[in-house]
Scaffold this motif. Structure first.
Motif, PDB file in Angstrom:
ATOM      1  N   THR A 135      33.976  47.652  36.335  1.00  0.00           N
ATOM      2  CA  THR A 135      32.732  48.414  36.367  1.00  0.00           C
ATOM      3  C   THR A 135      32.639  49.287  35.124  1.00  0.00           C
ATOM      4  O   THR A 135      33.543  50.076  34.844  1.00  0.00           O
ATOM      5  N   ALA A 136      31.539  49.161  34.383  1.00  0.00           N
ATOM      6  CA  ALA A 136      31.313  50.026  33.223  1.00  0.00           C
ATOM      7  C   ALA A 136      30.271  51.093  33.567  1.00  0.00           C
ATOM      8  O   ALA A 136      30.347  52.229  33.085  1.00  0.00           O
ATOM      9  N   GLN A 137      29.303  50.715  34.394  1.00  0.00           N
ATOM     10  CA  GLN A 137      28.281  51.681  34.825  1.00  0.00           C
ATOM     11  C   GLN A 137      27.853  51.343  36.241  1.00  0.00           C
ATOM     12  O   GLN A 137      27.693  50.159  36.573  1.00  0.00           O
ATOM     13  N   LEU A 138      27.651  52.391  37.033  1.00  0.00           N
ATOM     14  CA  LEU A 138      27.148  52.190  38.397  1.00  0.00           C
ATOM     15  C   LEU A 138      26.078  53.242  38.645  1.00  0.00           C
ATOM     16  O   LEU A 138      26.338  54.441  38.523  1.00  0.00           O
ATOM     17  N   SER A 139      24.882  52.783  38.947  1.00  0.00           N
ATOM     18  CA  SER A 139      23.777  53.716  39.165  1.00  0.00           C
ATOM     19  C   SER A 139      23.309  53.596  40.610  1.00  0.00           C
ATOM     20  O   SER A 139      23.045  52.487  41.099  1.00  0.00           O
ATOM     21  N   LEU A 140      23.232  54.739  41.294  1.00  0.00           N
ATOM     22  CA  LEU A 140      22.897  54.700  42.729  1.00  0.00           C
ATOM     23  C   LEU A 140      21.655  55.510  43.022  1.00  0.00           C
ATOM     24  O   LEU A 140      21.389  56.518  42.367  1.00  0.00           O
ATOM     25  N   ARG A 141      20.918  55.051  44.003  1.00  0.00           N
ATOM     26  CA  ARG A 141      19.808  55.854  44.502  1.00  0.00           C
ATOM     27  C   ARG A 141      19.971  55.984  46.012  1.00  0.00           C
ATOM     28  O   ARG A 141      20.077  54.978  46.730  1.00  0.00           O
ATOM     29  N   TYR A 142      20.023  57.236  46.463  1.00  0.00           N
ATOM     30  CA  TYR A 142      20.210  57.504  47.891  1.00  0.00           C
ATOM     31  C   TYR A 142      18.827  57.740  48.503  1.00  0.00           C
ATOM     32  O   TYR A 142      18.231  58.784  48.311  1.00  0.00           O
ATOM     33  N   HIS A 143      18.332  56.736  49.226  1.00  0.00           N
ATOM     34  CA  HIS A 143      16.977  56.820  49.787  1.00  0.00           C
ATOM     35  C   HIS A 143      16.973  57.549  51.127  1.00  0.00           C
ATOM     36  O   HIS A 143      16.096  58.348  51.423  1.00  0.00           O
ATOM     37  N   LYS A 144      17.956  57.218  51.956  1.00  0.00           N
ATOM     38  CA  LYS A 144      18.047  57.798  53.310  1.00  0.00           C
ATOM     39  C   LYS A 144      19.515  57.974  53.637  1.00  0.00           C
ATOM     40  O   LYS A 144      20.345  57.209  53.149  1.00  0.00           O
ATOM     41  N   PRO A 145      19.831  58.933  54.528  1.00  0.00           N
ATOM     42  CA  PRO A 145      21.228  59.046  54.941  1.00  0.00           C
ATOM     43  C   PRO A 145      21.670  57.802  55.709  1.00  0.00           C
ATOM     44  O   PRO A 145      20.847  57.144  56.365  1.00  0.00           O
ATOM     45  N   VAL A 146      22.949  57.492  55.593  1.00  0.00           N
ATOM     46  CA  VAL A 146      23.534  56.391  56.380  1.00  0.00           C
ATOM     47  C   VAL A 146      24.233  57.015  57.591  1.00  0.00           C
ATOM     48  O   VAL A 146      25.198  57.763  57.432  1.00  0.00           O
ATOM     49  N   PRO A 147      23.743  56.757  58.808  1.00  0.00           N
ATOM     50  CA  PRO A 147      24.382  57.355  59.992  1.00  0.00           C
ATOM     51  C   PRO A 147      25.737  56.705  60.280  1.00  0.00           C
ATOM     52  O   PRO A 147      25.916  55.507  60.051  1.00  0.00           O
ATOM     53  N   LEU A 148      26.692  57.497  60.755  1.00  0.00           N
ATOM     54  CA  LEU A 148      27.957  56.924  61.219  1.00  0.00           C
ATOM     55  C   LEU A 148      27.717  56.176  62.526  1.00  0.00           C
ATOM     56  O   LEU A 148      26.714  56.412  63.209  1.00  0.00           O
ATOM     57  N   ARG A 167      25.618  41.866  35.144  1.00  0.00           N
ATOM     58  CA  ARG A 167      24.962  42.893  35.961  1.00  0.00           C
ATOM     59  C   ARG A 167      24.772  42.409  37.392  1.00  0.00           C
ATOM     60  O   ARG A 167      24.614  41.208  37.648  1.00  0.00           O
ATOM     61  N   ALA A 168      24.782  43.367  38.314  1.00  0.00           N
ATOM     62  CA  ALA A 168      24.545  43.043  39.721  1.00  0.00           C
ATOM     63  C   ALA A 168      23.775  44.198  40.354  1.00  0.00           C
ATOM     64  O   ALA A 168      23.779  45.332  39.840  1.00  0.00           O
ATOM     65  N   ALA A 169      23.101  43.886  41.462  1.00  0.00           N
ATOM     66  CA  ALA A 169      22.366  44.920  42.202  1.00  0.00           C
ATOM     67  C   ALA A 169      22.635  44.726  43.678  1.00  0.00           C
ATOM     68  O   ALA A 169      22.947  43.606  44.119  1.00  0.00           O
ATOM     69  N   GLY A 170      22.532  45.808  44.427  1.00  0.00           N
ATOM     70  CA  GLY A 170      22.793  45.672  45.858  1.00  0.00           C
ATOM     71  C   GLY A 170      22.312  46.872  46.638  1.00  0.00           C
ATOM     72  O   GLY A 170      21.714  47.803  46.072  1.00  0.00           O
ATOM     73  N   GLU A 171      22.586  46.863  47.921  1.00  0.00           N
ATOM     74  CA  GLU A 171      22.126  47.960  48.770  1.00  0.00           C
ATOM     75  C   GLU A 171      22.952  48.075  50.047  1.00  0.00           C
ATOM     76  O   GLU A 171      23.598  47.116  50.467  1.00  0.00           O
ATOM     77  N   ILE A 172      22.889  49.261  50.620  1.00  0.00           N
ATOM     78  CA  ILE A 172      23.389  49.466  51.984  1.00  0.00           C
ATOM     79  C   ILE A 172      22.148  49.625  52.849  1.00  0.00           C
ATOM     80  O   ILE A 172      21.286  50.481  52.562  1.00  0.00           O
ATOM     81  N   GLY A 176      17.719  47.272  58.979  1.00  0.00           N
ATOM     82  CA  GLY A 176      16.780  46.536  58.128  1.00  0.00           C
ATOM     83  C   GLY A 176      16.145  47.395  57.049  1.00  0.00           C
ATOM     84  O   GLY A 176      15.344  46.895  56.260  1.00  0.00           O
ATOM     85  N   GLU A 177      16.493  48.685  56.966  1.00  0.00           N
ATOM     86  CA  GLU A 177      15.905  49.535  55.927  1.00  0.00           C
ATOM     87  C   GLU A 177      16.957  49.926  54.901  1.00  0.00           C
ATOM     88  O   GLU A 177      18.096  50.266  55.259  1.00  0.00           O
ATOM     89  N   VAL A 178      16.551  49.905  53.625  1.00  0.00           N
ATOM     90  CA  VAL A 178      17.504  50.239  52.558  1.00  0.00           C
ATOM     91  C   VAL A 178      17.773  51.744  52.570  1.00  0.00           C
ATOM     92  O   VAL A 178      16.857  52.565  52.477  1.00  0.00           O
ATOM     93  N   ALA A 179      19.061  52.108  52.682  1.00  0.00           N
ATOM     94  CA  ALA A 179      19.444  53.527  52.655  1.00  0.00           C
ATOM     95  C   ALA A 179      19.965  53.930  51.270  1.00  0.00           C
ATOM     96  O   ALA A 179      19.688  55.020  50.778  1.00  0.00           O
ATOM     97  N   VAL A 180      20.732  53.044  50.652  1.00  0.00           N
ATOM     98  CA  VAL A 180      21.281  53.318  49.311  1.00  0.00           C
ATOM     99  C   VAL A 180      21.138  52.048  48.484  1.00  0.00           C
ATOM    100  O   VAL A 180      21.469  50.959  48.974  1.00  0.00           O
ATOM    101  N   SER A 181      20.626  52.176  47.257  1.00  0.00           N
ATOM    102  CA  SER A 181      20.567  50.990  46.394  1.00  0.00           C
ATOM    103  C   SER A 181      21.385  51.255  45.128  1.00  0.00           C
ATOM    104  O   SER A 181      21.589  52.411  44.737  1.00  0.00           O
ATOM    105  N   ALA A 182      21.854  50.172  44.529  1.00  0.00           N
ATOM    106  CA  ALA A 182      22.746  50.327  43.367  1.00  0.00           C
ATOM    107  C   ALA A 182      22.484  49.256  42.327  1.00  0.00           C
ATOM    108  O   ALA A 182      22.100  48.132  42.656  1.00  0.00           O
ATOM    109  N   GLU A 183      22.704  49.640  41.071  1.00  0.00           N
ATOM    110  CA  GLU A 183      22.703  48.675  39.971  1.00  0.00           C
ATOM    111  C   GLU A 183      23.987  48.903  39.196  1.00  0.00           C
ATOM    112  O   GLU A 183      24.368  50.050  38.941  1.00  0.00           O
ATOM    113  N   GLY A 184      24.649  47.814  38.852  1.00  0.00           N
ATOM    114  CA  GLY A 184      25.925  47.968  38.163  1.00  0.00           C
ATOM    115  C   GLY A 184      26.037  47.077  36.951  1.00  0.00           C
ATOM    116  O   GLY A 184      25.503  45.968  36.922  1.00  0.00           O
TER     117      GLY A 184
END
Ligand SMILES: CCCCCCCC(=O)SCCNC(=O)CCNC(=O)[C@H](O)C(C)(C)COP(=O)(O)OP(=O)(O)OC[C@H]1O[C@@H](n2cnc3c(N)ncnc32)[C@H](O)[C@@H]1OP(=O)(O)O
Length: 203
Positions: A135-148, A167-172, A176-184
């Motif tokens: 990993t050289a760069q990881l950029s995250l956006r926290y849209h909503k909290p992720v409940p335990l 490069r890759a992109a992904g989400e938690i 069915g709703e994106v809580a955290v998205s990432a680009e790396g």
């Protein structure tokens, strides 16, 4: 049948979870002594079996803190890769991963996304230089909290290859709703696995 080391790691996971559920109590002194006794036993009987140097270079996927079945820090998740290259895993995050009350720690989100983005890339390396993909760069956006204690899906896909840069992109997602998205951005190192004696896996 799981290997004995997997069973031990699983027992440790159970204990870490239980320890987060008990109140501070003088009676825990007894537990501390018991745990030190187990560690003393490990040190005395098994310490020489996997020399540190060997442990660092072999079977990395069994040790890592996300999928590692031998690492009690890992839940561990099982990452599957679809025919279209999408890597995904399901996970119910519990108390060891808590940040704000009842919610996933943001750094843990970053750890799991880094891992799954990395696997989406390492499973699709045609045309990429044969170094370790780090990993050289990881950029995250926290849209909503992720409940335990709720089923979360961590998924990722490769988005581009440009020489040593991948490069890759992904989400938690939860429900069915994106809580955290990432680009790396991942870069193939100049050091290749063949240059590392005894290496069997890893990034
Ligand atoms: C078992 C499963 C394991 C899962 C593992 C999960 C992934 C991880 O955790 S990996 C560990 C964390 N990451 C690291 O430790 C990486 C540390 N960094 C490094 O080793 C180096 O900086 C490394 C390899 C990324 C780049 O170094 P180096 O090879 O010297 O790069 P260099 O030749 O200067 O640059 C190559 C290209 O990448 C670009 N680049 C290099 N670093 C970066 C960066 N951080 N951001 C953006 N671009 C970069 C350069 O600009 C250059 O671009 P171009 O070819 O267009 O000119």
């Amino acid at each position: 049948m799981p290997a004995p080391l997997e069973d031990v790691a699983d027992a440790l996971r159970r204990m870490m979870d239980l320890l987060l559920r008990v109140d501070d109590d003088p009676a825990l002194g007894h537990i501390t002594s018991e745990l030190h006794a187990v560690s003393d036993l490990l040190e005395a009987e098994f310490d020489d079996e996997r020399p540190f140097d060997k442990m660092l270079h072999s079977d990395a996927p069994r040790h890592d803190p996300v999928s590692g079945v031998e690492n009690a820090i890992a839940p561990p998740i099982v990452v599957e890769v679809d025919s279209d290259g999408t890597a995904h895993a399901e996970v119910d995050f519990g108390l060891p991963y808590q940040g704000p009350k009842g919610l996933l720690h943001g750094g843990i989100s970053a750890l799991f996304l880094d891992h799954v983005l990395s696997l989406a890339n390492s499973n699709n390396r045609s045309g990429v230089d044969n170094g370790f993909l780090v990993t050289a760069q990881l950029s995250l956006r926290y849209h909503k909290p992720v409940p335990l204690f709720e089923r979360a899906t961590v998924s990722a896909r490769q988005t581009s290859i440009d020489g040593r840069k991948v490069r890759a992109a992904g989400e938690i997602s939860v429900g069915g709703e994106v809580a955290v998205s990432a680009e790396g951005l991942f870069i193939a190192t100049r050091i290749r696995p063949a240059d590392v004696p005894g290496d069997k896996g890893g990034a």
